[in-house]
Design a protein around this motif. Sequence first.
Motif, PDB file in Angstrom:
ATOM      1  N   MET A   1       0.919  -1.105   0.091  1.00 56.81           N
ATOM      2  CA  MET A   1       0.043   0.016   0.087  1.00 56.81           C
ATOM      3  C   MET A   1       1.113   1.207  -0.037  1.00 56.81           C
ATOM      4  O   MET A   1       0.465   2.052  -0.784  1.00 56.81           O
ATOM      5  N   ALA A   2       1.837   1.288   0.836  1.00 59.55           N
ATOM      6  CA  ALA A   2       2.983   2.283   0.970  1.00 59.55           C
ATOM      7  C   ALA A   2       3.271   2.657  -0.548  1.00 59.55           C
ATOM      8  O   ALA A   2       3.491   3.821  -0.985  1.00 59.55           O
ATOM      9  N   ARG A   3       3.804   1.738  -1.143  1.00 55.74           N
ATOM     10  CA  ARG A   3       4.508   1.588  -2.500  1.00 55.74           C
ATOM     11  C   ARG A   3       3.599   2.239  -3.476  1.00 55.74           C
ATOM     12  O   ARG A   3       3.869   2.963  -4.341  1.00 55.74           O
ATOM     13  N   ALA A   4       2.214   1.776  -3.381  1.00 55.24           N
ATOM     14  CA  ALA A   4       1.062   2.243  -4.289  1.00 55.24           C
ATOM     15  C   ALA A   4       1.019   3.526  -4.214  1.00 55.24           C
ATOM     16  O   ALA A   4       0.814   4.182  -5.319  1.00 55.24           O
ATOM     17  N   LEU A   5       0.933   4.131  -3.011  1.00 56.73           N
ATOM     18  CA  LEU A   5       0.550   5.413  -2.712  1.00 56.73           C
ATOM     19  C   LEU A   5       1.777   6.320  -3.232  1.00 56.73           C
ATOM     20  O   LEU A   5       1.560   7.547  -3.792  1.00 56.73           O
ATOM     21  N   ALA A   6       2.906   5.847  -3.197  1.00 59.84           N
ATOM     22  CA  ALA A   6       4.120   6.698  -3.592  1.00 59.84           C
ATOM     23  C   ALA A   6       4.252   6.668  -5.028  1.00 59.84           C
ATOM     24  O   ALA A   6       4.345   7.714  -5.727  1.00 59.84           O
ATOM     25  N   ASP A   7       4.026   5.398  -5.648  1.00 64.29           N
ATOM     26  CA  ASP A   7       3.632   5.414  -7.283  1.00 64.29           C
ATOM     27  C   ASP A   7       2.775   6.474  -7.693  1.00 64.29           C
ATOM     28  O   ASP A   7       2.920   6.867  -8.778  1.00 64.29           O
ATOM     29  N   ALA A   8       1.667   6.650  -6.863  1.00 64.82           N
ATOM     30  CA  ALA A   8       0.683   7.691  -7.182  1.00 64.82           C
ATOM     31  C   ALA A   8       1.068   9.037  -6.982  1.00 64.82           C
ATOM     32  O   ALA A   8       0.321  10.089  -7.412  1.00 64.82           O
ATOM     33  N   GLY A   9       2.360   9.182  -6.187  1.00 66.84           N
ATOM     34  CA  GLY A   9       2.571  10.622  -6.394  1.00 66.84           C
ATOM     35  C   GLY A   9       2.712  11.164  -4.878  1.00 66.84           C
ATOM     36  O   GLY A   9       3.158  12.159  -4.516  1.00 66.84           O
ATOM     37  N   ALA A  10       2.132  10.286  -3.941  1.00 63.64           N
ATOM     38  CA  ALA A  10       2.122  10.872  -2.405  1.00 63.64           C
ATOM     39  C   ALA A  10       3.249  10.763  -1.808  1.00 63.64           C
ATOM     40  O   ALA A  10       4.294   9.848  -2.083  1.00 63.64           O
ATOM     41  N   SER A  11       3.617  11.561  -0.724  1.00 64.80           N
ATOM     42  CA  SER A  11       4.686  11.392   0.090  1.00 64.80           C
ATOM     43  C   SER A  11       4.452  10.332   1.391  1.00 64.80           C
ATOM     44  O   SER A  11       3.406  10.825   1.754  1.00 64.80           O
ATOM     45  N   VAL A  12       4.962   9.411   1.591  1.00 62.93           N
ATOM     46  CA  VAL A  12       4.682   8.352   2.547  1.00 62.93           C
ATOM     47  C   VAL A  12       5.618   8.313   3.777  1.00 62.93           C
ATOM     48  O   VAL A  12       6.917   8.276   3.513  1.00 62.93           O
ATOM     49  N   MET A  13       5.239   8.274   4.888  1.00 66.51           N
ATOM     50  CA  MET A  13       5.581   7.857   6.395  1.00 66.51           C
ATOM     51  C   MET A  13       5.213   6.492   6.410  1.00 66.51           C
ATOM     52  O   MET A  13       4.125   5.984   6.546  1.00 66.51           O
ATOM     53  N   ILE A  14       6.328   5.595   6.493  1.00 67.74           N
ATOM     54  CA  ILE A  14       6.205   4.220   6.834  1.00 67.74           C
ATOM     55  C   ILE A  14       6.351   4.276   8.560  1.00 67.74           C
ATOM     56  O   ILE A  14       7.240   4.681   9.105  1.00 67.74           O
ATOM     57  N   ALA A  15       5.235   3.841   9.022  1.00 69.27           N
ATOM     58  CA  ALA A  15       5.164   3.591  10.404  1.00 69.27           C
ATOM     59  C   ALA A  15       4.973   2.250  11.057  1.00 69.27           C
ATOM     60  O   ALA A  15       4.170   1.349  10.338  1.00 69.27           O
ATOM     61  N   ASP A  16       6.035   1.739  11.642  1.00 66.69           N
ATOM     62  CA  ASP A  16       5.980   0.352  11.989  1.00 66.69           C
ATOM     63  C   ASP A  16       6.961   0.100  13.112  1.00 66.69           C
ATOM     64  O   ASP A  16       7.902   0.690  13.693  1.00 66.69           O
ATOM     65  N   ILE A  17       6.495  -1.132  13.787  1.00 66.34           N
ATOM     66  CA  ILE A  17       7.449  -1.384  15.301  1.00 66.34           C
ATOM     67  C   ILE A  17       8.539  -1.884  14.763  1.00 66.34           C
ATOM     68  O   ILE A  17       9.625  -1.899  15.635  1.00 66.34           O
ATOM     69  N   SER A  18       8.777  -2.440  13.539  1.00 71.92           N
ATOM     70  CA  SER A  18      10.039  -2.938  13.169  1.00 71.92           C
ATOM     71  C   SER A  18      10.929  -1.889  12.393  1.00 71.92           C
ATOM     72  O   SER A  18      10.329  -1.172  11.628  1.00 71.92           O
ATOM     73  N   ASP A  19      12.264  -1.949  12.847  1.00 69.48           N
ATOM     74  CA  ASP A  19      13.211  -1.092  12.209  1.00 69.48           C
ATOM     75  C   ASP A  19      13.263  -1.168  10.809  1.00 69.48           C
ATOM     76  O   ASP A  19      13.800  -0.418   9.847  1.00 69.48           O
ATOM     77  N   SER A  20      12.797  -2.406  10.027  1.00 71.47           N
ATOM     78  CA  SER A  20      12.976  -2.651   8.606  1.00 71.47           C
ATOM     79  C   SER A  20      12.114  -1.910   7.753  1.00 71.47           C
ATOM     80  O   SER A  20      12.476  -1.716   6.655  1.00 71.47           O
ATOM     81  N   GLY A  21      11.260  -1.132   8.380  1.00 66.18           N
ATOM     82  CA  GLY A  21      10.486   0.008   7.799  1.00 66.18           C
ATOM     83  C   GLY A  21      11.246   1.067   7.151  1.00 66.18           C
ATOM     84  O   GLY A  21      11.146   1.577   6.317  1.00 66.18           O
ATOM     85  N   ALA A  22      12.401   1.419   7.837  1.00 72.28           N
ATOM     86  CA  ALA A  22      13.362   2.461   7.535  1.00 72.28           C
ATOM     87  C   ALA A  22      13.836   1.934   6.190  1.00 72.28           C
ATOM     88  O   ALA A  22      14.337   2.896   5.141  1.00 72.28           O
ATOM     89  N   ASP A  23      14.040   0.734   5.682  1.00 75.49           N
ATOM     90  CA  ASP A  23      14.818   0.204   4.586  1.00 75.49           C
ATOM     91  C   ASP A  23      13.719   0.513   3.574  1.00 75.49           C
ATOM     92  O   ASP A  23      13.770   0.762   2.388  1.00 75.49           O
ATOM     93  N   VAL A  24      12.516   0.158   3.787  1.00 75.95           N
ATOM     94  CA  VAL A  24      11.437   0.388   2.957  1.00 75.95           C
ATOM     95  C   VAL A  24      11.355   1.928   2.621  1.00 75.95           C
ATOM     96  O   VAL A  24      10.982   2.084   1.324  1.00 75.95           O
ATOM     97  N   ALA A  25      11.372   2.692   3.494  1.00 77.62           N
ATOM     98  CA  ALA A  25      11.306   4.178   3.364  1.00 77.62           C
ATOM     99  C   ALA A  25      12.357   4.756   2.256  1.00 77.62           C
ATOM    100  O   ALA A  25      12.107   5.390   1.466  1.00 77.62           O
TER     101      ALA A  25
END
Length: 263
Positions: free
Chosen positions: A24-48
């Motif tokens: 969902m985060a990638r799709a929102l970003a692909d549509a032009g939105a700026s996205v904040m990944i929020a997660d309990i796992s630090d691996s979210g930083a890699d996605v961002a």
Amino acid sequence: MTSIDLTGRKALVTGGAQGLGEGMARALADAGASVMIADISDSGADVAASLGDAHGFTKLDVTDDANWASAIEATVAQLGGLDILVNNAGIEITSLLTEVEAADIRKMLDVNILGTTLGIKNGLRAMRPDGAAGQGGSIINIASVAATIAFPGIAVYSATKSAVDRLTRVAAMESGKLGYGVRVNCIYPGLVPTAMGAGLASDVAELGLFESPEAAVGAVIELTPGGRLGQVDDMADAVVFLASDAAKFITGIGLPVDGGMGM
């Protein structure tokens, strides 16, 4: 979903480090939105980081109200606002009702109901006219087809996702009545072969409800007029749609994205 343009929108996606949330985060970003990944796992930083410089990561335990306030504050500060909130974080623990553990019930209640409620609370506060973002927006909660069918082994999970549906509808009514300018909707994803989906198939087979994980998946497909499992992009496209102006007169709904399984 390239036909929808979310350029300039600011989004926060919980559970965005993997699975449906990442999609969902990638799709929102692909549509032009700026996205904040929020997660309990630090691996979210890699996605961002993989999304690019316009995006960010914030650590979030969705069951903690103060943590939510901090995550919203970080999003508004880093992205310059908040227009879209996707309450995706959730957990599923499979069990027969005769064997369910109280601790597991509490975990699902805490993450799936408390976490979503706190997300709605803090999202509305930020998006309403007197909030930190103050421009209105869209909150999208992730329920499940489990809220609409009786599938064995997931009674408590199903109950929590039914609660997400009710929370969505009341939040939409309150937002409208109070002039917040925030639409609140939810989607009901069907079974998707993410780590959670694959784990569910294995778990229900282990409980003796199906002969094998493959038989469990086959049973789901047999119940689905669409004739297949859902894919991450099916769910992500629905989120992008509900976040967009194409859905500007849609609020308080539960949108099935399940190939007809829950009809």
